[in-house]
Design a protein around this motif. Structure first.
Motif, PDB file in Angstrom:
ATOM      1  N   LYS A   1       0.821  -1.213   0.000  1.00 46.12           N
ATOM      2  CA  LYS A   1       0.000   0.000   0.000  1.00 46.12           C
ATOM      3  C   LYS A   1       0.852   1.259   0.000  1.00 46.12           C
ATOM      4  O   LYS A   1       0.425   2.305   0.468  1.00 46.12           O
ATOM      5  CB  LYS A   1      -0.918   0.005   1.228  1.00 46.12           C
ATOM      6  CG  LYS A   1      -1.912  -1.138   1.243  1.00 46.12           C
ATOM      7  CD  LYS A   1      -3.039  -0.973   2.246  1.00 46.12           C
ATOM      8  CE  LYS A   1      -2.596  -0.475   3.579  1.00 46.12           C
ATOM      9  NZ  LYS A   1      -3.652  -0.330   4.561  1.00 46.12           N
ATOM     10  N   LYS A   2       2.081   1.153  -0.531  1.00 44.40           N
ATOM     11  CA  LYS A   2       2.991   2.295  -0.490  1.00 44.40           C
ATOM     12  C   LYS A   2       2.490   3.482  -1.296  1.00 44.40           C
ATOM     13  O   LYS A   2       2.823   4.615  -0.989  1.00 44.40           O
ATOM     14  CB  LYS A   2       4.378   1.896  -0.962  1.00 44.40           C
ATOM     15  CG  LYS A   2       5.103   1.001  -0.004  1.00 44.40           C
ATOM     16  CD  LYS A   2       6.549   0.862  -0.403  1.00 44.40           C
ATOM     17  CE  LYS A   2       7.219  -0.245   0.351  1.00 44.40           C
ATOM     18  NZ  LYS A   2       7.076  -1.535  -0.297  1.00 44.40           N
ATOM     19  N   LEU A   3       1.714   3.240  -2.356  1.00 48.68           N
ATOM     20  CA  LEU A   3       1.199   4.359  -3.150  1.00 48.68           C
ATOM     21  C   LEU A   3       0.381   5.314  -2.290  1.00 48.68           C
ATOM     22  O   LEU A   3       0.469   6.531  -2.451  1.00 48.68           O
ATOM     23  CB  LEU A   3       0.340   3.851  -4.310  1.00 48.68           C
ATOM     24  CG  LEU A   3       1.082   3.432  -5.560  1.00 48.68           C
ATOM     25  CD1 LEU A   3       0.122   2.860  -6.589  1.00 48.68           C
ATOM     26  CD2 LEU A   3       1.835   4.602  -6.157  1.00 48.68           C
ATOM     27  N   GLN A   4      -0.405   4.770  -1.348  1.00 49.41           N
ATOM     28  CA  GLN A   4      -1.219   5.622  -0.489  1.00 49.41           C
ATOM     29  C   GLN A   4      -0.510   5.978   0.818  1.00 49.41           C
ATOM     30  O   GLN A   4      -0.707   7.070   1.358  1.00 49.41           O
ATOM     31  CB  GLN A   4      -2.551   4.935  -0.150  1.00 49.41           C
ATOM     32  CG  GLN A   4      -3.462   4.704  -1.325  1.00 49.41           C
ATOM     33  CD  GLN A   4      -3.111   3.446  -2.115  1.00 49.41           C
ATOM     34  OE1 GLN A   4      -2.555   2.488  -1.580  1.00 49.41           O
ATOM     35  NE2 GLN A   4      -3.411   3.460  -3.407  1.00 49.41           N
ATOM     36  N   ASP A   5       0.300   5.076   1.347  1.00 47.89           N
ATOM     37  CA  ASP A   5       0.881   5.258   2.680  1.00 47.89           C
ATOM     38  C   ASP A   5       2.210   5.993   2.692  1.00 47.89           C
ATOM     39  O   ASP A   5       2.534   6.661   3.668  1.00 47.89           O
ATOM     40  CB  ASP A   5       1.064   3.900   3.370  1.00 47.89           C
ATOM     41  CG  ASP A   5      -0.264   3.230   3.675  1.00 47.89           C
ATOM     42  OD1 ASP A   5      -1.309   3.900   3.537  1.00 47.89           O
ATOM     43  OD2 ASP A   5      -0.262   2.042   4.032  1.00 47.89           O
TER      44      ASP A   5
ATOM     45  N   THR B   1       1.925  12.402  -1.075  1.00 51.40           N
ATOM     46  CA  THR B   1       1.960  10.941  -1.113  1.00 51.40           C
ATOM     47  C   THR B   1       2.716  10.473  -2.359  1.00 51.40           C
ATOM     48  O   THR B   1       2.888  11.227  -3.320  1.00 51.40           O
ATOM     49  CB  THR B   1       0.539  10.346  -1.132  1.00 51.40           C
ATOM     50  OG1 THR B   1      -0.115  10.786  -2.314  1.00 51.40           O
ATOM     51  CG2 THR B   1      -0.247  10.757   0.095  1.00 51.40           C
ATOM     52  N   ALA B   2       3.112   9.221  -2.336  1.00 48.27           N
ATOM     53  CA  ALA B   2       3.844   8.658  -3.472  1.00 48.27           C
ATOM     54  C   ALA B   2       2.964   8.617  -4.716  1.00 48.27           C
ATOM     55  O   ALA B   2       3.454   8.808  -5.835  1.00 48.27           O
ATOM     56  CB  ALA B   2       4.352   7.262  -3.128  1.00 48.27           C
ATOM     57  N   GLU B   3       1.679   8.388  -4.535  1.00 49.45           N
ATOM     58  CA  GLU B   3       0.756   8.342  -5.670  1.00 49.45           C
ATOM     59  C   GLU B   3       0.690   9.693  -6.383  1.00 49.45           C
ATOM     60  O   GLU B   3       0.788   9.769  -7.610  1.00 49.45           O
ATOM     61  CB  GLU B   3      -0.634   7.941  -5.174  1.00 49.45           C
ATOM     62  CG  GLU B   3      -1.642   7.713  -6.259  1.00 49.45           C
ATOM     63  CD  GLU B   3      -2.946   7.191  -5.697  1.00 49.45           C
ATOM     64  OE1 GLU B   3      -3.657   6.509  -6.451  1.00 49.45           O
ATOM     65  OE2 GLU B   3      -3.262   7.453  -4.523  1.00 49.45           O
ATOM     66  N   THR B   4       0.599  10.766  -5.612  1.00 44.72           N
ATOM     67  CA  THR B   4       0.563  12.104  -6.192  1.00 44.72           C
ATOM     68  C   THR B   4       1.893  12.468  -6.826  1.00 44.72           C
ATOM     69  O   THR B   4       1.938  13.062  -7.902  1.00 44.72           O
ATOM     70  CB  THR B   4       0.200  13.144  -5.105  1.00 44.72           C
ATOM     71  OG1 THR B   4      -0.952  12.698  -4.403  1.00 44.72           O
ATOM     72  CG2 THR B   4      -0.079  14.494  -5.720  1.00 44.72           C
ATOM     73  N   MET B   5       2.974  12.088  -6.164  1.00 41.90           N
ATOM     74  CA  MET B   5       4.308  12.380  -6.693  1.00 41.90           C
ATOM     75  C   MET B   5       4.539  11.657  -8.017  1.00 41.90           C
ATOM     76  O   MET B   5       5.124  12.222  -8.940  1.00 41.90           O
ATOM     77  CB  MET B   5       5.370  11.964  -5.675  1.00 41.90           C
ATOM     78  CG  MET B   5       6.779  12.270  -6.105  1.00 41.90           C
ATOM     79  SD  MET B   5       7.285  13.942  -5.786  1.00 41.90           S
ATOM     80  CE  MET B   5       7.929  13.769  -4.162  1.00 41.90           C
TER      81      MET B   5
END
Length: 144
Positions: free
Chosen positions: A68-72, A89-93
């Protein structure tokens, strides 16, 4: 036994390496890139010299994060002003600046100080499949 330190004139010219990041896991790819930048894959490696290669990474926008690293996973930076803590977050980046995710991971694995900053300048990361370093004739390297 004496430790061998190569003279500056004995250090070979660095080569250019091209890595395709499509479908690769972030941390595993970053460790291999850091090894190439430092030059630890060479038999004449010296810890206090920049003996590594130039690394060109393409398709950084298609890199994988497990679990769940994309969100966490959260990247933080501080502006220097009161209340100036910025979190992303990693998802936004990955959507906005996909090359920064890989750069951040590799930079943390390099030595701190002048040598690490010099090695980090040898890393070129691009979000898409094209890059402007064709003239250097990079060798395509397949990493796991």
């Amino acid at each position: 036994m004496r430790t061998y330190f190569p003279k500056p004139e004995e250090i070979k010219e660095p080569r250019w390496v091209l890595i395709d990041a499509e479908g690769k896991t972030l941390g595993r790819l970053a460790t291999q890139i850091a090894t190439l930048l430092r030059g630890k894959h060479r038999p004449d490696w010296t810890p206090n010299a920049a003996m590594g290669d130039f690394v060109v990474v393409v398709n950084a926008d298609k890199i994988r994060l497990t679990g769940k690293k994309l969100q966490d996973k959260v990247y933080t930076r501080y502006s220097g002003y009161p209340g100036g803590l910025k979190r992303i977050t990693a998802e936004t980046m990955l959507k906005t600046h996909p090359e920064r995710v890989l750069e951040h991971a590799v930079k943390g694995m390099l030595p701190k100080g002048p040598l690490g900053r010099r090695l980090f300048r040898r890393l070129k990361v691009y979000a898409g499949p094209t890059h402007p370093h064709q003239a250097q004739k990079p060798v395509k390297l397949e990493v796991k």
